[in-house]
Design a protein around this motif. Structure first.
Motif, PDB file in Angstrom:
ATOM      1  N   ILE A 101      48.688  40.526  44.446  1.00  0.00           N
ATOM      2  CA  ILE A 101      48.118  39.506  45.100  1.00  0.00           C
ATOM      3  C   ILE A 101      47.558  38.522  44.167  1.00  0.00           C
ATOM      4  O   ILE A 101      46.952  38.752  43.182  1.00  0.00           O
ATOM      5  CB  ILE A 101      46.773  40.149  45.718  1.00  0.00           C
ATOM      6  N   CYS A 102      47.920  37.182  44.647  1.00  0.00           N
ATOM      7  CA  CYS A 102      47.571  36.144  43.714  1.00  0.00           C
ATOM      8  C   CYS A 102      46.239  35.633  44.185  1.00  0.00           C
ATOM      9  O   CYS A 102      45.756  35.440  45.119  1.00  0.00           O
ATOM     10  CB  CYS A 102      48.648  34.986  44.106  1.00  0.00           C
ATOM     11  N   GLU A 103      45.410  35.500  42.914  1.00  0.00           N
ATOM     12  CA  GLU A 103      43.968  35.030  43.336  1.00  0.00           C
ATOM     13  C   GLU A 103      43.971  33.545  43.670  1.00  0.00           C
ATOM     14  O   GLU A 103      42.780  33.254  44.306  1.00  0.00           O
ATOM     15  CB  GLU A 103      43.129  35.293  41.995  1.00  0.00           C
ATOM     16  N   LYS A 104      44.814  32.796  43.209  1.00  0.00           N
ATOM     17  CA  LYS A 104      44.754  31.408  43.387  1.00  0.00           C
ATOM     18  C   LYS A 104      45.350  31.188  44.889  1.00  0.00           C
ATOM     19  O   LYS A 104      44.710  30.488  45.666  1.00  0.00           O
ATOM     20  CB  LYS A 104      45.537  30.724  42.429  1.00  0.00           C
ATOM     21  N   CYS A 105      46.597  31.190  45.099  1.00  0.00           N
ATOM     22  CA  CYS A 105      47.018  31.039  46.227  1.00  0.00           C
ATOM     23  C   CYS A 105      47.365  31.896  47.469  1.00  0.00           C
ATOM     24  O   CYS A 105      47.404  31.570  48.941  1.00  0.00           O
ATOM     25  CB  CYS A 105      48.739  30.629  46.303  1.00  0.00           C
ATOM     26  N   GLY A 106      46.598  33.094  47.202  1.00  0.00           N
ATOM     27  CA  GLY A 106      46.223  34.171  48.346  1.00  0.00           C
ATOM     28  C   GLY A 106      47.537  34.772  48.789  1.00  0.00           C
ATOM     29  O   GLY A 106      47.613  35.419  49.744  1.00  0.00           O
ATOM     30  N   LEU A 141      47.700  36.167  38.781  1.00  0.00           N
ATOM     31  CA  LEU A 141      48.272  34.897  39.056  1.00  0.00           C
ATOM     32  C   LEU A 141      49.741  35.043  39.373  1.00  0.00           C
ATOM     33  O   LEU A 141      50.522  35.691  38.478  1.00  0.00           O
ATOM     34  CB  LEU A 141      48.175  33.940  38.067  1.00  0.00           C
ATOM     35  N   CYS A 142      50.482  34.531  40.441  1.00  0.00           N
ATOM     36  CA  CYS A 142      51.877  34.637  40.735  1.00  0.00           C
ATOM     37  C   CYS A 142      52.416  33.585  40.065  1.00  0.00           C
ATOM     38  O   CYS A 142      51.917  32.771  39.181  1.00  0.00           O
ATOM     39  CB  CYS A 142      52.116  34.128  42.316  1.00  0.00           C
ATOM     40  N   ALA A 143      53.869  33.786  39.697  1.00  0.00           N
ATOM     41  CA  ALA A 143      54.530  32.793  38.830  1.00  0.00           C
ATOM     42  C   ALA A 143      54.390  31.373  39.110  1.00  0.00           C
ATOM     43  O   ALA A 143      54.251  30.517  38.224  1.00  0.00           O
ATOM     44  CB  ALA A 143      55.967  33.215  38.797  1.00  0.00           C
ATOM     45  N   GLN A 144      54.288  30.926  40.298  1.00  0.00           N
ATOM     46  CA  GLN A 144      54.190  29.537  40.757  1.00  0.00           C
ATOM     47  C   GLN A 144      53.092  29.163  40.220  1.00  0.00           C
ATOM     48  O   GLN A 144      52.733  27.959  39.770  1.00  0.00           O
ATOM     49  CB  GLN A 144      54.392  29.387  42.056  1.00  0.00           C
ATOM     50  N   CYS A 145      51.814  29.817  40.404  1.00  0.00           N
ATOM     51  CA  CYS A 145      50.624  29.305  40.119  1.00  0.00           C
ATOM     52  C   CYS A 145      50.456  29.429  38.695  1.00  0.00           C
ATOM     53  O   CYS A 145      49.609  28.543  38.367  1.00  0.00           O
ATOM     54  CB  CYS A 145      49.324  30.207  40.857  1.00  0.00           C
ATOM     55  N   GLN A 146      51.037  29.995  38.023  1.00  0.00           N
ATOM     56  CA  GLN A 146      50.846  30.122  36.428  1.00  0.00           C
ATOM     57  C   GLN A 146      51.272  28.821  35.938  1.00  0.00           C
ATOM     58  O   GLN A 146      50.923  28.396  35.120  1.00  0.00           O
ATOM     59  CB  GLN A 146      51.641  31.310  35.804  1.00  0.00           C
TER      60      GLN A 146
HETATM   61 ZN    ZN Z   1      49.833  32.015  43.604  1.00  0.00          ZN
END
Ligand code: ZN
Ligand code: ZN
Length: 149
Positions: A101-106, A141-146
């Motif tokens: 679960i990505c904390e940034k984009c949900g 954090l997902c790859a995109q958000c990183q």
């Molecule tokens: Zn994300």
């Protein structure tokens, strides 16, 4: 939508799974699963409510019951930490699942945890416990958000 064909297959699979279990795949249950499949991330029950236009009498408890049914059938997963639901990415699963679960984009990604959890199952067995199913929620954090950071 690019996913349209996948949905058809998943709905057909859901139909079959319900029939095999002697359960009826009611129009509401089908509609809720379709809505989950259309979401791009975890969905809360009250986000789905306004989308259920086919049956304007759909009340929250009815939708919750439909969601519970889908979870029980392995067609959807409940993500406890988000109090949200996601359609199962493989259509119907009884495998051990980890949600990333990505904390940034949900966003949430279903991750086949099979191998990672063998050690856990072995350890539990030594402790006299037989694990039937495991559900782990990992946040980060997902790859995109990183990349965006
Ligand atoms: Zn994300
Ligand atoms: Zn699944």
């Amino acid at each position: 939508m690019a996913h349209a064909h996948n949905h058809t297959a998943q709905i057909a699979e859901a139909e079959k799974r319900c029939a095999d279990a002697g359960e009826s795949f009611t129009p509401l249950r089908r509609r809720v699963l379709e809505l989950l499949l259309e979401q791009h991330g975890p969905a809360k029950a009250y986000d789905l409510l306004p989308l259920i236009d086919a049956d304007k009498s759909a009340k929250p408890p009815t939708v919750y019951r439909a969601l519970d049914f889908l979870v029980r059938m392995g067609l959807a997963h409940r993500i406890e930490s988000l109090n949200a639901f996601m359609a199962c990415e493989v259509g119907a699963c009884e495998r051990s699942t980890i949600f990333l679960i990505c904390e940034k984009c949900g966003g949430a990604e279903e991750f086949d945890a099979g191998h990672a959890l063998i050690d856990l199952a072995d350890a539990a067995k030594k402790d006299g416990f037989s694990i039937r199913r495991t559900m782990i929620e990992a946040s980060g954090l997902c790859a995109q958000c990183q990349q965006a950071a």
